[in-house]
Design an enzyme around this catalytic site. Structure first.
Site, PDB file in Angstrom:
ATOM      1  CD  GLU A   1      -2.753  -1.290  -0.049  1.00 53.12           C
ATOM      2  OE1 GLU A   1      -3.084  -0.242  -0.651  1.00 53.12           O
ATOM      3  OE2 GLU A   1      -3.051  -2.422  -0.457  1.00 53.12           O
TER       4      GLU A   1
ATOM      5  CG  HIS B   1      -1.081   0.860  -4.355  1.00 53.92           C
ATOM      6  ND1 HIS B   1      -0.975   0.602  -5.702  1.00 53.92           N
ATOM      7  CD2 HIS B   1      -1.679  -0.247  -3.807  1.00 53.92           C
ATOM      8  CE1 HIS B   1      -1.484  -0.602  -5.964  1.00 53.92           C
ATOM      9  NE2 HIS B   1      -1.904  -1.130  -4.842  1.00 53.92           N
TER      10      HIS B   1
ATOM     11  CD  GLU C   1      -3.629  -4.045  -6.525  1.00 55.93           C
ATOM     12  OE1 GLU C   1      -3.077  -4.773  -5.670  1.00 55.93           O
ATOM     13  OE2 GLU C   1      -4.108  -2.932  -6.261  1.00 55.93           O
TER      14      GLU C   1
END
Length: 363
Positions: free
Chosen positions: A139, A142, A189
């Site tokens: 995360e 990201h 992803e």
């Protein structure tokens, strides 16, 4: 974040990557899209204007009011992992992180102005410390890539598509954009999985985490090698009908299939690029502004060409065979044209010292 700002010293020594650019770990298709968007003049201004239309404020208030914010006082072990991940990837501002009650294991990074990370109780309860560390790193990856901006837009467009489904052409237009965004989303992803590995620096933990997301908390009943073998079987199984069904199955998804993610991450972990990053050789954020959009798209196209060439999928093998046949045909036609222009006497002698035989085809 400074080295003195560590209440998050990891249980074992991990390498840190000062100034690392997200380009170091991004999937080629993801990287080319991001490089192009970052170079697009006025892009940030447009998205700031969109922020008034998007439900970002509502989402922030929702998580603040109905979830648990990670801190030294709440879910402190997750707070340590978050700070550690930001330290390793050199993300200066630690994004807020929330735990929300949901039995389904999931995590996301969203937000236009500032990214926020949300993990579900199902995920927290499912994974052990090292597996969870890879997810938190995922995360943070990201956030470093700026994926949260485009993910928030995808959430908005998906909701909009549902609202205007009764308008035929309007729905088709929105769904075309959503489909393209989902393809990018799936590649992002794979990028974030790589970031998770750079943070956790434990490929087995990353593999276990993906395996648990697929099969639940029954690790004693599962095997990483067998799980990876499923990915290989999935890729090469069946005939052209199965290939079409695979495409139809993946189109509505925002994430690649779990076995595919595991296989892709394993392959990257054994790649020279990964080892170079671990050795301290990686692109820096300070160089991002000089990145060539053309080079990024060329690399992305090369990746897809390699994927088609090496794929075991029946449809991809057919595409590769057709492309190869077209290349051979073009070569034959080129040879015949050169032959004709040379007066039917065969190819001219090369200037580099080679012989006429060097240029002959199989005919």
């Amino acid at each position: 974040m400074t080295e003195n700002d560590q209440g998050n010293v990891p249980s074992r020594q991990r390498k840190r990557f000062p100034g690392i650019s997200s380009r170091a770990y991004e999937h080629p298709a993801d990287r080319s899209a991001l490089v192009a968007l970052r170079k697009l003049s006025g892009f940030d201004t447009v998205f700031k204007a969109l922020s008034g239309l998007l439900p970002e404020r509502s989402l922030r208030l929702l998580f603040l009011s109905d979830s648990v914010r990670v801190s030294d006082a709440q879910f402190s072990h997750l707070n340590d992992m978050l700070r550690d991940a930001c330290y390793i990837l050199d993300l200066e501002k630690v994004p807020p992180m929330y735990v929300t009650q949901d039995p389904k294991p999931n995590a996301m990074c969203i937000g236009l102005d500032e990214p926020i990370i949300v993990v579900t109780t199902g995920l927290v309860e499912l994974l052990d410390e090292e597996e969870m560390r890879a997810v938190v790193g995922h995360e943070v990856g990201h956030a470093l890539s700026g994926h949260s901006v485009y993910r928030t837009v995808l959430l908005f467009l998906t909701g909009l598509a549902l609202k205007i489904a009764w308008i035929p052409l309007g729905n088709v237009a929105i769904m075309a954009i959503v489909t393209a965004l989902r393809e990018w989303f799936r590649k992002s992803e794979l990028s974030a999985d790589r970031a998770g590995l750079l943070v956790g620096q434990d490929v087995q933990a990353s593999m276990r985490g993906l395996m648990k997301i697929a099969g639940g908390n029954h690790l004693h009943e599962m095997n990483v090698d067998a799980f990876l073998a499923q990915a290989d079987e999935y890729e090469k199984a069946g005939d052209l009908r199965d290939s079409v069904l695979k495409i139809l199955n993946v189109l509505p998804r925002t994430h690649p299939f779990t076995t595919v993610r595991a296989a892709e991450l394993k392959k990257w972990s054994e790649n020279r690029d990964f080892q170079r990053i671990m050795d301290g050789h990686y692109p820096r954020r300070s160089e991002d502004k000089d990145t060539s959009v053309t080079d990024s798209f060329r690399e992305s196209a090369g990746h897809y060409a390699d994927t088609v060439r090496t794929s075991k999928d029946p449809l991809m093998k057919l595409v590769g065979d057709i492309a190869g046949g077209a290349g051979d045909l073009a070569g034959d036609l080129g040879g015949k044209l050169r032959n004709r222009f040379n007066g039917g006497q065969g190819p001219k002698k090369p200037d580099d010292g080679g012989t006429a035989d060097d240029d002959k085809g199989g005919s």
